[in-house]
Write a protein that holds these residues in place. Structure first.
Motif, short mmCIF file in Angstrom:
data_model
loop_
_atom_site.label_atom_id
_atom_site.label_comp_id
_atom_site.label_asym_id
_atom_site.label_seq_id
_atom_site.Cartn_x
_atom_site.Cartn_y
_atom_site.Cartn_z
N ILE A 94 3.39 -11.56 -0.39
CA ILE A 94 4.45 -10.92 0.40
C ILE A 94 3.95 -9.57 0.87
CG2 ILE A 94 6.85 -10.15 0.42
CD1 ILE A 94 7.35 -12.01 -1.96
N ASN A 95 3.94 -9.38 2.17
CA ASN A 95 3.39 -8.18 2.78
C ASN A 95 4.48 -7.12 2.93
OD1 ASN A 95 2.00 -6.26 4.18
ND2 ASN A 95 1.32 -7.60 5.82
N PRO A 151 0.80 -1.23 0.00
CA PRO A 151 0.00 0.00 0.00
C PRO A 151 0.83 1.28 0.00
CG PRO A 151 -0.09 -1.11 2.14
CD PRO A 151 0.58 -2.05 1.20
N GLN A 152 2.08 1.20 0.50
CA GLN A 152 2.92 2.41 0.54
C GLN A 152 3.84 2.52 -0.67
OE1 GLN A 152 2.77 0.47 3.61
NE2 GLN A 152 1.05 1.78 4.17
N LEU A 153 3.78 1.56 -1.60
CA LEU A 153 4.52 1.60 -2.88
C LEU A 153 6.03 1.58 -2.69
CD1 LEU A 153 2.39 4.28 -4.80
CD2 LEU A 153 2.06 1.81 -4.68
N GLN A 154 6.50 0.99 -1.58
CA GLN A 154 7.94 0.88 -1.40
C GLN A 154 8.49 -0.37 -2.09
OE1 GLN A 154 8.56 1.17 2.90
NE2 GLN A 154 8.76 3.37 2.70
N GLY A 155 7.69 -1.44 -2.09
CA GLY A 155 8.14 -2.66 -2.76
C GLY A 155 8.23 -2.48 -4.25
N ILE A 156 7.24 -1.82 -4.85
CA ILE A 156 7.24 -1.65 -6.31
C ILE A 156 8.38 -0.75 -6.75
CG2 ILE A 156 5.67 0.33 -6.40
CD1 ILE A 156 4.37 -0.94 -8.83
N LYS A 157 8.75 0.20 -5.90
CA LYS A 157 9.90 1.06 -6.22
C LYS A 157 11.17 0.23 -6.31
CE LYS A 157 12.40 5.13 -4.52
NZ LYS A 157 12.51 6.13 -3.42
N LYS A 166 -2.15 -2.45 -4.23
CA LYS A 166 -2.07 -1.40 -3.23
C LYS A 166 -3.04 -1.63 -2.07
CE LYS A 166 -2.60 2.31 -5.81
NZ LYS A 166 -2.61 3.73 -6.21
N LEU A 167 -3.87 -2.68 -2.17
CA LEU A 167 -4.82 -2.98 -1.10
C LEU A 167 -4.05 -3.41 0.15
CD1 LEU A 167 -7.43 -5.05 -3.15
CD2 LEU A 167 -7.53 -2.61 -2.56
N SER A 168 -4.40 -2.83 1.29
CA SER A 168 -3.67 -3.13 2.51
C SER A 168 -4.07 -4.47 3.13
CB SER A 168 -3.87 -2.02 3.54
OG SER A 168 -5.25 -1.85 3.83
N ASN A 169 -5.31 -4.92 2.87
CA ASN A 169 -5.77 -6.18 3.44
C ASN A 169 -6.64 -6.91 2.42
OD1 ASN A 169 -6.19 -8.20 5.32
ND2 ASN A 169 -7.92 -7.16 6.29
#
Length: 816
Positions: free
Chosen positions: A428-429, A318-324, A411-414
């Motif tokens: 992967i969370n 949801p915070q778009l850190q993984g996709i970065k 981007k869904l948190s849950n």
């Protein structure tokens, strides 16, 4: 074609005049003056003297070159002709447009003049060459005589040289044997020096590897369970699964197996087994960090899951850190990363190309369902035909390249995915943790407050990551060169020199790395002074994300929070501003860091709260303000978690005892709550006080605005504002809301309970080209006049075509 012309076209006669100049003294029919100049160059003269006999005319023109070569032609001819060829019209194209034959003559004139110029230039050089050749011939004669004498001397010399060579060969053979031995010894010493430190480390590694070999089974089994099951969960639950479920289960099963066999055994699993060390190396982690993966423990675990799972990863981000991180990790040109979304028109075409060529596909912003056409790819349902693998994509079989990579992102948190998706992918969370976000925000605070430290720290982090990666490459390089070496290693000079250079670089990196680590520690000490600001900010973000539990409308992103966070720092002024003295001059001393942090916490908290409050429904504003206040008090250690629990949920004592005289005016349920308060030290004995001073407490209880009344007995001194809230929660919950507003205002400030009227100008100041304003409208509210008024102040209006008002509806898609 020209002979019959009575009057030629303009400039055509001058072409023939030019040939007359060239043929002066060459062609007898041309009349010349004593000076050698042509007497008459008119058209009539040309017709008579030149074209009377065309064959003779052509023959003499051809002779011009020969006369130029032997130098018998009059140079004045070429002087006279230049007055014609220098004219603008004297070119083949111009003359050709008038007469084809004359164009040929024009070309001849131009070329022969050019040829003459070259010959005149080259002729002196020809003479010089002839003289030089004569001198060379004379010198060669002298040389021949000398060479004859030299040959005789060389014959004598060759005999003597042969005898010397035989003697030297014997000497060299002996010296080579000595030099070879010395070189071997020297290279052996250099090799020993180059690999001396490595020898100790390798010996330690061999011992460790032999020891770990017996533990490998359990460690790999634990790492496999980690990759298979741990991905969707948060850090606390991951720790619980690893320490309380997986490890004990594996140990029990191994114990059972060995007990059944009756053999002595050592548990085949490390006591401190860590899947991270099993699945990756420090160099891998350093590379991930260099590719923008956050350095916290959860992100490192997630990196291991992404890189070691045989199933395609489905990233909850949801915070778009993984996709970065994924985008940077797969940014190499050969990976040809394609970012697509479900429903995109060219999704299947891009996926097909990636499957066949081994490229990377990232499907972002997934919902809770996945198109059925993608399931064969997600399931890796490949079909082998011959030596190739194929996957069915729609109605087509596509080549399945072994280098193909697929990343799924939501981007869904849950999210709630069906079992088949959970089984076929690795969830992967990547949701940011409070501690991880705190570290990230600390870096942002330091970057704003101490850009010098931030810049140095970032450089050192990049440097340390680079050093870790380089050291691993150098170690692998040394082993590779030693393994691939052929023949006697002490005779391989190139290999030993390469090992020495590798060792030199390794030692240099080691020294710089130690110095960098020391500097990083110093920076960390200075940065930690701003930890309280990062801690408060992290708390604020997680408060924002929890608001969705109140209403699904309250959804906030990390990017939006960071903008508000930056705004809170910006309005705090320069970190190095000075206090003004009475005479108006700056004191020159920097603000105390502690006071600066207090200011930053206050401004960031207020900015974030105002940002949240502006989008809250009126009914939720006091609730959110109270949540914020309570979270801050608990986080700062000014309030216990059990006190918050009582304030929110209330409490009740199972066996409250006899009420005594209180039963006349107090409800039994209230008495149970009062007795529950006695579990807190400050309320100890409050039940007895109420029984002994029943009339006073009854009078207090019956006051309409009881929150403003004085508490009876000794408790008016013992209880603080928070305690009074809990007392109201137990006895007069109807007055709690009023009291909460006063409590929040006294604790946090009046700005948290009194909202200023909406100001379009200040709101506009918080926006950017990437941050639109979204108005939620109710009946009778129209923000259009506010927007138009602000636009006119900023020079943006419909008149100058910089302001466009679109009412969305049917037919408005194109204008929008």
């Amino acid at each position: 074609s020209c002979k019959g012309m009575l009057k030629p076209p303009p400039n055509l006669d001058e072409v023939f005049a030019a040939t007359m100049c060239l043929l002066a003294g060459v062609m007898p029919s041309i009349v010349i003056q004593k000076s050698g100049k042509v007497k008459d160059t008119s058209w009539d003269a040309a017709k008579k003297q030149l074209m009377g006999n065309i064959k003779e005319y052509m023959m003499y023109l051809k002779e011009i070159k020969a006369k130029v070569d032997d130098g018998t032609i009059n140079p004045k001819n070429f002087v006279e002709v230049r007055q014609y060829i220098e004219q603008d019209y004297f070119n083949v194209e111009t003359i050709k447009s008038k007469n084809q034959a004359a164009a040929g003559l024009c070309s001849f004139v131009l070329n022969i003049v050019m040829y003459y110029d070259i010959v005149v230039t080259v002729e002196p050089k020809r003479k010089a060459l002839a003289e030089a050749n004569q001198q060379l011939e004379e010198a060669n004669e002298k040389l021949k005589s000398v060479m004859a004498n030299v040959a005789a001397l060389e014959e004598k010399l060759s005999k003597l040289t042969k005898e010397l060579e035989e003697a030297n060969a014997s000497k060299k053979e002996a010296m080579d044997a000595v030099a070879g031995g010395e070189q071997k010894l020297n290279l052996a010493q250099r090799l020993t020096t180059a690999l001396g430190s490595e020898n100790q480390r390798w010996a330690e590694n061999i011992i460790a590897l032999r020891k770990n070999e017996k533990l490998l089974t359990g460690d790999v089994l634990l790492a496999s369970a980690f990759v298979s099951y741990i991905g969707p969960f948060t850090k606390p639950f991951r720790i619980h699964l690893m320490d309380q479920v997986f490890k004990p289960f594996i140990e029990r099963e191994f114990t059972k197996i060995f007990n059944d066999s009756g053999e002595d055994y050592v548990m085949p699993m490390s006591a401190d087994a860590n899947p991270i060390t099993t699945l990756t190396t420090p160099a891998d982690v350093a590379q991930w960090n260099a590719d923008y993966l956050p350095a916290d423990a959860v992100s490192t675990e997630n990196g291991c899951l992404v890189c070691n799972s045989s199933r395609w990863p489905l990233i909850i981000d949801p915070q778009l850190q993984g996709i970065k991180w994924i985008k940077q990790k797969e940014s190499a040109p050969e990976r040809n990363l394609q970012i697509v979304r479900l429903g995109q028109k060219d999704l299947i075409r891009k996926l097909e190309i990636a499957l066949e060529n081994g490229h990377t596909i990232l499907i972002e912003n997934l919902g809770e369902t996945i198109d059925a056409v993608l399931m064969p790819v997600i399931q890796r349902a490949s079909i082998k035909r011959g030596s190739k693998l194929f996957i069915k994509l729609g109605d087509k079989d596509c080549d399945f390249h072994p280098d193909f990579r697929l990343y799924l992102h939501t981007k869904l948190s849950n999210p709630h995915y069906p079992p088949e998706i959970q089984a076929e992918t690795t969830l992967i969370n990547f949701t940011v943790t409070m501690a991880g976000l705190e570290d990230q925000l600390l870096n942002l605070v330091v970057e704003k407050e101490r850009p010098d430290l931030a810049s140095l720290s970032n450089d050192l982090v990049v440097q340390q990551n680079g050093f870790t990666i380089k050291m691993k490459q150098l170690e692998d390089d040394i082993l590779s060169k030693l393994a691939s070496s052929e023949g006697e290693i002490t005779e391989n000079v190139a290999l030993i020199e390469s090992l020495e250079e590798t060792k030199r670089i390794s030692d240099d990196i080691q020294q710089k790395s130690e110095l960098g680590l020391k500097t990083q520690k110093d920076i960390l000490v200075a940065s930690e002074k701003y930890r309280s600001v990062a801690n408060r900010s992290s708390l604020l973000f997680f408060l924002m994300t929890d608001l969705v539990k109140i209403h699904t409308y309250y959804i906030y992103s990390l990017a939006a929070f960071q903008q508000v966070f930056d705004h809170g720092i910006a309005i705090s002024g320069s970190p190095n501003s000075s206090n003004d003295t009475e005479d108006g001059e700056g004191s020159g001393e920097e603000l105390d860091v502690s006071a600066r942090c207090d200011l930053l916490r206050q401004n960031i908290t207020l900015c974030v709260f105002n940002y949240i409050r502006r989008g809250l429904f009126e009914v939720d504003k006091l609730t959110v303000a109270t949540l914020l206040t309570l979270k801050i008090l608990v986080n700062d250690g000014e309030m216990e978690a059990n006190e918050v629990d009582f304030l929110i949920n209330g409490g009740s004592c199972i066996d409250p005892g006899n009420m005594g005289p209180l039963h006349e005016w107090m409800d039994e349920n209230i008495w149970k709550k009062v007795k529950a308060l006695e579990s807190m030290p400050r309320f100890k004995g409050i039940g007895d006080s109420m029984q002994s001073d029943s009339d006073d407490w009854e009078a207090w209880f019956d006051v309409e605005k009881v929150e403003e009344a004085e508490i009876p007995g000794e408790f008016k001194e013992k209880l603080n504002a928070l305690d009074k809230l809990m007392l109201l929660r137990a006895m007069r919950p109807d007055r709690l809301i009023n009291s909460l507003a006063s409590f929040v205002g006294d604790t946090m400030g009046k700005d948290y309970v009194s909202q200023k009227p909406f100001n379009m100008d200040s709101t506009y100041g918080e926006t950017s080209k990437r941050t639109p304003i979204f108005f939620v409208l109710f009946a009778g509210v129209d923000p259009t006049p506010w927007v138009e008024s602000l636009g006119k102040e900023k020079g943006i209006s419909a008149e100058n075509k910089r302001f466009i008002n679109i009412s969305m509806g049917q037919g408005q898609e194109a204008p929008a």
